[in-house]
Design a protein around this motif. Structure first.
Motif, short mmCIF file in Angstrom:
data_model
loop_
_atom_site.label_atom_id
_atom_site.label_comp_id
_atom_site.label_asym_id
_atom_site.label_seq_id
_atom_site.Cartn_x
_atom_site.Cartn_y
_atom_site.Cartn_z
N ALA A 89 -27.10 -42.08 5.05
CA ALA A 89 -28.12 -42.65 4.15
C ALA A 89 -27.65 -43.98 3.59
O ALA A 89 -28.40 -44.95 3.54
CB ALA A 89 -28.41 -41.66 3.02
N GLY A 90 -26.37 -44.05 3.20
CA GLY A 90 -25.82 -45.28 2.60
C GLY A 90 -25.85 -46.45 3.56
O GLY A 90 -26.16 -47.58 3.18
N ALA A 91 -25.53 -46.18 4.84
CA ALA A 91 -25.50 -47.25 5.83
C ALA A 91 -26.90 -47.84 6.03
O ALA A 91 -27.06 -49.04 6.24
CB ALA A 91 -24.95 -46.73 7.15
N ARG A 92 -27.92 -46.98 5.94
CA ARG A 92 -29.30 -47.47 6.10
C ARG A 92 -29.74 -48.22 4.86
O ARG A 92 -30.50 -49.18 4.94
CB ARG A 92 -30.24 -46.30 6.39
CG ARG A 92 -30.08 -45.82 7.83
CD ARG A 92 -31.00 -44.68 8.19
NE ARG A 92 -30.78 -44.30 9.57
CZ ARG A 92 -29.83 -43.47 9.97
NH1 ARG A 92 -29.03 -42.92 9.09
NH2 ARG A 92 -29.67 -43.20 11.26
N LEU A 93 -29.25 -47.76 3.68
CA LEU A 93 -29.62 -48.41 2.42
C LEU A 93 -29.04 -49.82 2.31
O LEU A 93 -29.58 -50.65 1.60
CB LEU A 93 -29.08 -47.59 1.24
CG LEU A 93 -29.94 -46.43 0.74
CD1 LEU A 93 -29.18 -45.66 -0.34
CD2 LEU A 93 -31.23 -46.97 0.16
N LEU A 94 -27.92 -50.07 3.02
CA LEU A 94 -27.18 -51.32 2.86
C LEU A 94 -28.07 -52.55 3.03
O LEU A 94 -27.86 -53.55 2.37
CB LEU A 94 -26.02 -51.36 3.87
CG LEU A 94 -25.08 -52.56 3.82
CD1 LEU A 94 -24.45 -52.70 2.45
CD2 LEU A 94 -23.98 -52.42 4.86
N GLY A 95 -29.07 -52.45 3.92
CA GLY A 95 -29.94 -53.60 4.15
C GLY A 95 -31.02 -53.77 3.09
O GLY A 95 -31.72 -54.77 3.09
#
Lengths: 119, 141
Positions: A89-95
């Motif tokens: 989830a965090g990796a997708r939120l990064l953008g």
């Protein structure tokens, strides 16, 4: 000569990052991100590339801790599943978040946790 | 119940870790302060659980074209060696002392984060507002 100086700087940073990561069992990524940005990488690329650098470093220190007998199956399984789900989830939120606001909130949480651990 | 508490701690650390913000810095204090896990054990679980999470995040980042591997071996090789030495060093340190050391480390790190966050905010304003700078970055990818 510029390349040699650059390599020396990155190695010195590696020595510091590695020592901290081994002693405190984490936190290396926090040190690598600003280093990569100082070397001209964009903030998002620096965050992503930091994970690539820290992966083998964490693997090496994890082996040392496991050899030291620090293992609890239920704890590791529960946290592991949570971290895996949260990480994706965090990796997708990064953008999609504002880096400065995230950084400030994060700093406040960390400071509170740090004080709690000292006293 | 124990399982659920540990799972939530992992979830919180994982979201931050996936964003490359050092999820361990949050996960370790949650485990020690809130869940009563010994300091060494919390550090060990953080290191081990980071591995699959990092692999998943890396795949997403690679797909988004965010990885920049120029010269990273110069950092990876010495960092890996020193992390083994650091890990060996703390095996003989009492948990209480390590916890205080970690607390000091967290406070220093948070002050640094605070400074860089304020700098980013100021830089964003000079560049005509942070949101527009952000959009530019995204369109470059």
């Amino acid at each position: 000569m510029k390349g040699v100086a650059q390599a020396a700087k990155m190695s010195a940073a590696g020595i510091f990052t590695g020592a901290v990561n081994g002693i405190f069992g984490g936190g290396g990524g926090m040190l690598v991100v600003p280093l990569l940005q100082a070397n001209g990488r964009q903030p998002l690329a620096a965050h992503a590339t930091a994970i690539l650098i820290i992966l083998p470093v964490c693997f090496a220190s994890a082996v040392v801790y496991l050899c030291g007998g620090w293992f609890d199956a239920e704890l590791f399984l529960a946290v592991g599943i949570g971290v895996l789900a949260g990480g994706a989830a965090g990796a997708r939120l990064l953008g999609s978040i504002t880096p400065a606001s995230a950084t400030l909130v994060f700093a406040a949480v960390m400071f509170a946790a740090g004080v709690r651990m000292i006293v | 119940m124990r399982f659920l508490v540990y799972f939530c701690a992992g979830l919180a650390g994982g979201v931050l870790g996936g964003m490359g913000m050092g999820g361990g810095c949050v996960l370790i204090p949650i485990l020690t302060v809130l869940c009563g896990v010994p300091q060494h054990m919390a550090q060990s679980v953080n290191l081990l659980t980071f591995l699959p999470m990092a692999a998943v995040s890396l795949r997403v980042h690679a797909k988004n074209g965010l990885l920049d591997t120029r010269g990273v071996l110069w950092t990876i090789v010495p960092a890996t060696l020193l992390s083994v030495l650091g890990g060996l060093f703390v095996q003989g340190i009492p948990g209480g002392a390590l916890r205080v050391g970690f607390g000091v480390f967290l406070c220093l790190l948070s002050l640094y984060q605070l400074a860089s966050g304020v700098r980013q905010l100021r830089g964003g304003q000079q560049a005509g507002g942070q949101q527009s700078g952000r959009k530019q970055q995204n369109s470059e990818q």
